[in-house]
Design a protein around this motif. Structure first.
Motif, PDB file in Angstrom:
ATOM      1  N   PHE A  97      -7.851  -4.978  -2.140  1.00  0.00           N
ATOM      2  CA  PHE A  97      -8.344  -5.536  -0.878  1.00  0.00           C
ATOM      3  C   PHE A  97      -8.623  -4.404   0.106  1.00  0.00           C
ATOM      4  CE2 PHE A  97      -7.144  -8.669   2.790  1.00  0.00           C
ATOM      5  CZ  PHE A  97      -8.488  -8.813   3.099  1.00  0.00           C
ATOM      6  N   TYR A  98      -7.713  -3.456   0.186  1.00  0.00           N
ATOM      7  CA  TYR A  98      -7.879  -2.302   1.069  1.00  0.00           C
ATOM      8  C   TYR A  98      -9.153  -1.535   0.730  1.00  0.00           C
ATOM      9  CZ  TYR A  98      -6.714   2.099   3.472  1.00  0.00           C
ATOM     10  OH  TYR A  98      -6.737   3.215   4.265  1.00  0.00           O
ATOM     11  N   GLN A  99      -9.359  -1.269  -0.552  1.00  0.00           N
ATOM     12  CA  GLN A  99     -10.550  -0.525  -0.966  1.00  0.00           C
ATOM     13  C   GLN A  99     -11.828  -1.292  -0.643  1.00  0.00           C
ATOM     14  OE1 GLN A  99     -10.341   0.727  -5.065  1.00  0.00           O
ATOM     15  NE2 GLN A  99      -8.797   2.290  -4.655  1.00  0.00           N
ATOM     16  N   CYS A 100     -11.819  -2.601  -0.838  1.00  0.00           N
ATOM     17  CA  CYS A 100     -13.001  -3.423  -0.526  1.00  0.00           C
ATOM     18  C   CYS A 100     -13.344  -3.324   0.958  1.00  0.00           C
ATOM     19  CB  CYS A 100     -12.743  -4.887  -0.903  1.00  0.00           C
ATOM     20  SG  CYS A 100     -12.686  -5.203  -2.675  1.00  0.00           S
ATOM     21  N   LEU A 144       0.827  -1.209   0.000  1.00  0.00           N
ATOM     22  CA  LEU A 144       0.000   0.000   0.000  1.00  0.00           C
ATOM     23  C   LEU A 144       0.856   1.252   0.000  1.00  0.00           C
ATOM     24  CD1 LEU A 144      -2.556  -1.041   2.791  1.00  0.00           C
ATOM     25  CD2 LEU A 144      -2.870  -1.231   0.312  1.00  0.00           C
ATOM     26  N   PHE A 145       2.004   1.172   0.667  1.00  0.00           N
ATOM     27  CA  PHE A 145       2.897   2.313   0.813  1.00  0.00           C
ATOM     28  C   PHE A 145       4.257   1.992   0.205  1.00  0.00           C
ATOM     29  CE2 PHE A 145       0.008   2.382   4.455  1.00  0.00           C
ATOM     30  CZ  PHE A 145      -0.477   3.687   4.428  1.00  0.00           C
ATOM     31  N   ASN A 146       4.972   3.037  -0.160  1.00  0.00           N
ATOM     32  CA  ASN A 146       6.374   2.892  -0.545  1.00  0.00           C
ATOM     33  C   ASN A 146       7.198   2.971   0.741  1.00  0.00           C
ATOM     34  OD1 ASN A 146       8.976   3.071  -1.476  1.00  0.00           O
ATOM     35  ND2 ASN A 146       8.553   4.672  -2.982  1.00  0.00           N
ATOM     36  N   PRO A 147       7.899   1.896   1.128  1.00  0.00           N
ATOM     37  CA  PRO A 147       8.697   1.940   2.361  1.00  0.00           C
ATOM     38  C   PRO A 147       9.677   3.110   2.412  1.00  0.00           C
ATOM     39  CG  PRO A 147       8.562  -0.303   1.547  1.00  0.00           C
ATOM     40  CD  PRO A 147       7.964   0.568   0.492  1.00  0.00           C
ATOM     41  N   VAL A 148      10.188   3.515   1.252  1.00  0.00           N
ATOM     42  CA  VAL A 148      11.109   4.652   1.197  1.00  0.00           C
ATOM     43  C   VAL A 148      10.447   5.896   1.764  1.00  0.00           C
ATOM     44  CG1 VAL A 148      12.429   6.169  -0.326  1.00  0.00           C
ATOM     45  CG2 VAL A 148      12.316   3.729  -0.811  1.00  0.00           C
ATOM     46  N   ASP A 149       9.190   6.129   1.395  1.00  0.00           N
ATOM     47  CA  ASP A 149       8.479   7.322   1.864  1.00  0.00           C
ATOM     48  C   ASP A 149       8.285   7.301   3.370  1.00  0.00           C
ATOM     49  OD1 ASP A 149       8.294   8.113  -0.777  1.00  0.00           O
ATOM     50  OD2 ASP A 149       6.247   7.344  -1.047  1.00  0.00           O
ATOM     51  N   ILE A 150       7.924   6.138   3.908  1.00  0.00           N
ATOM     52  CA  ILE A 150       7.693   6.027   5.352  1.00  0.00           C
ATOM     53  C   ILE A 150       8.987   6.295   6.112  1.00  0.00           C
ATOM     54  CG2 ILE A 150       6.923   4.518   7.217  1.00  0.00           C
ATOM     55  CD1 ILE A 150       4.720   5.197   5.202  1.00  0.00           C
ATOM     56  N   ILE A 151      10.085   5.721   5.632  1.00  0.00           N
ATOM     57  CA  ILE A 151      11.372   5.886   6.301  1.00  0.00           C
ATOM     58  C   ILE A 151      11.837   7.335   6.239  1.00  0.00           C
ATOM     59  CG2 ILE A 151      13.819   5.239   6.164  1.00  0.00           C
ATOM     60  CD1 ILE A 151      12.829   2.418   5.293  1.00  0.00           C
TER      61      ILE A 151
END
Length: 579
Positions: free
Chosen positions: A315-318, A184-191
């Motif tokens: 899956f997230y959207q559902c 769902l996310f780019n790990p680079v962005d979170i870090i």
């Protein structure tokens, strides 16, 4: 509890990672966002190559979507790596040198389903065999495509592989598009949001991550057609092979996994799971029945997410749509949506932690002097510990390649801090081989968690190999199914058959010590000993501020052994006095 499509001990992207991290993180690991077209020198060809690894689906596949746009020809490719796929008779279970046969079958079924979907769109899956990097370079040379598209992957194996392929593609002017769509996310962005370090708790991860961009974006779920293939030349292209063609013998008497691979099966399973809105709304992990095997108490969507047969974004959207339609629902971390976020948490932490798959050199992992006992490890692995609840779980893993998450917790605890005090890396290796949903980040993260090496530190909380299973299945139906040798054992002895009188064992046609093993350890004594060792180990890690070296572990191991010997002598003396 997981692992990768292809496994490599030598491909370690974390080498020299941390020293360069602050200054070059974005340059080294950033990937193009889905909606931004990377600016590169365009090649002269008019075709695109879409390289399938995970992401084995048509729905919500940004790499496939982008490759289809403005291309005269489209080459959908999957490369079979012989090291991962071909049979290895010397392995402890049926399969290759790196994977059990259940996961290989699941992968082949997924590829077959993908091929079928592509054929409906006027194309097909081009299956090639060999070392993936070398094969991709030959394809780029032969087909002279203008664009190479593949899903971004954070696993160390793919990090190393992708650098080689991208370097060659860039040098020949091939445009590269590698979107983040497995997570769902780019790990680079979170870090980056966390100041250059991965968040080390679920709560901090959720707070930093916020809502994923896919929450409101429109996903491409189907196509009316895609560009046709061009001339493929003489590259040894084949159809999706059968297990038999890869050297696997069909055993009619074997009990293989009941879960079929593929996007079609994933979407059917998803539809069935979310059709009961009340169940989705009230889902609460870790609740659930680990002994339910005829109808598992979970979605069993993990293997489909692992191989990308199901889009985590879809899956997230559902789930979000269902939550809008109900008055009340559970929330993370226990909700179904919360389970998706656990997956994201482990992916991000694994990506930003050097040596995440090891104890040594892993800054977030406690250094513990685990025992080395290959005989005990093999008995645990093969379901021969003498504890029916533990053994039934391990037999289910061997036969099905899957078991309930609470069952995974029980056997992982038993192997490590609960009873045997054996290294979590050795248990991880068994799960990595046998699980159909084995996922590098999640598998390593869960083993560190369950061994109290990282993330979770309440080592005094131990799963009983007797009472825990009995709480869910007092009649022992689960044990009787996976351990038929115990099928006639009366229910009052099914979890502790060694306590049954010999006359009862004889009537049940199961003599403990002959037909079924005696317990390899006494749980009460073993768990007490493990707690003592964990307590002293934690004290050492605290004293050394986590900087425990090999000599420290060697000295602690010697002390623990000496103290254990003294304790055993004391217990024997006390028993003699009582007698």
């Amino acid at each position: 509890m997981k692992p990768s499509l292809a496994l490599s001990e030598g491909a370690n992207f974390t080498k020299n990672f941390w020293g360069e991290y602050q200054t070059s993180f974005k340059r080294r690991f950033s990937v193009p966002s889905y909606r931004l077209n990377p600016i590169v020198t365009m090649a002269t060809g008019s075709g695109s190559l879409v390289w399938f690894r995970k992401g084995l689906r048509v729905h919500d596949n940004p790499a496939l979507e982008y490759a289809s746009k403005g291309s005269q020809f489209l080459y959908p490719v999957f490369v079979i790596d012989p090291h991962y796929m071909e049979s290895d008779p010397s392995a402890f279970s049926p399969g290759s040198s790196r994977s059990g046969v259940n996961r290989i079958r699941f992968l082949l079924e997924s590829l077959k389903d993908l091929d079928s979907s592509l054929k409906k769109l006027g194309s097909r899956l081009l299956v090639l065999k060999g070392e993936p990097g070398e094969v991709l370079v030959r394809c780029l040379q032969e087909w002279k495509v203008k664009r190479l598209c593949f899903e971004y992957d954070t696993d160390p194996y793919y990090q190393a592989l992708d650098v080689r392929v991208k370097d060659y593609a860039s040098s020949t002017g091939v445009e590269i598009f590698s979107p983040v769509s497995h997570t769902l996310f780019n790990p680079v962005d979170i870090i980056e949001k966390n100041g250059g370090k991965p968040p080390l708790s679920y709560q901090s991860f959720v707070k930093i991550a916020g809502e994923p961009s896919c929450a409101t974006s429109e996903l491409v779920m189907s196509y009316s057609s895609i560009p046709p293939m061009g001339e493929v030349g003489n590259l040894g292209i084949s159809e999706v092979p059968t297990p038999e063609e890869l050297g696997y013998r069909e055993d009619e008497n074997a009990e293989w996994t009941p879960f079929r691979g593929g996007e079609s099966e994933a979407l059917l399973r998803l539809t069935k799971s979310i059709s009961d809105k009340a169940w989705v709304a009230n889902f609460e992990k870790p609740k659930g029945d680990p002994s339910a095997f005829l109808k598992p108490a979970t979605t069993v969507l993990s293997p489909y997410l692992k191989f990308g047969c199901l889009s985590s974004r879809y899956f997230y959207q559902c789930l979000k749509n269902i939550y809008k339609d109900v008055k009340k629902h559970t929330s993370p971390p226990v909700s179904l949506l919360g389970q998706l976020l656990w997956r994201e948490f482990f992916y991000t932490t694994a990506f930003g932690t050097p040596n995440f798959d090891k104890m040594k050199g892993n800054r977030i992992c406690k250094q513990i002097p685990w025992n080395e006992d290959h005989a005990m490890l093999a008995a645990w692995r093969d379901g021969k510990t003498g504890y029916p609840w533990i053994d039934a779980i391990m037999v289910q893993l061997l036969k099905w390649g899957w078991m309930h998450h609470l069952a995974r917790h029980c056997v992982a605890c038993f192997l490590t801090r609960g009873d045997l005090f054996i290294h979590w890396e050795q248990g991880r290796d068994v799960f990595e081989r046998l699980l159909i949903d084995s996922d590098w980040a999640i598998n390593n993260g869960n083993w560190m968690w369950l061994s109290c090496s990282s993330f979770f530190y309440q080592y005094n909380r131990i799963y009983s190999p007797i009472s825990f299973g009995k709480k869910y299945d007092p009649d022992g139906k689960y044990i009787r199914h996976f351990l038929p040798v115990l099928k006639d054992m009366p229910k009052q002895y099914i979890y502790e058959p060694w306590t049954a009188p010999l006359s009862v064992q004889t009537k049940a046609k199961c003599i403990v010590g002959k037909d079924y093993p005696k317990p390899m350890v006494l749980h009460d004594t073993a768990s007490k000993e493990c707690k003592r060792k964990m307590g002293e180990t934690y004290a050492l890690n605290k004293k050394k501020e986590g900087k425990v070296d090999d000599e420290d572990l060697k000295n602690l191991r010697r002390k623990l052994e000496e103290d254990g010997h003294e304790e055993s002598t004391k217990i024997r003396n006390q028993r003699q006095k009582l007698n």
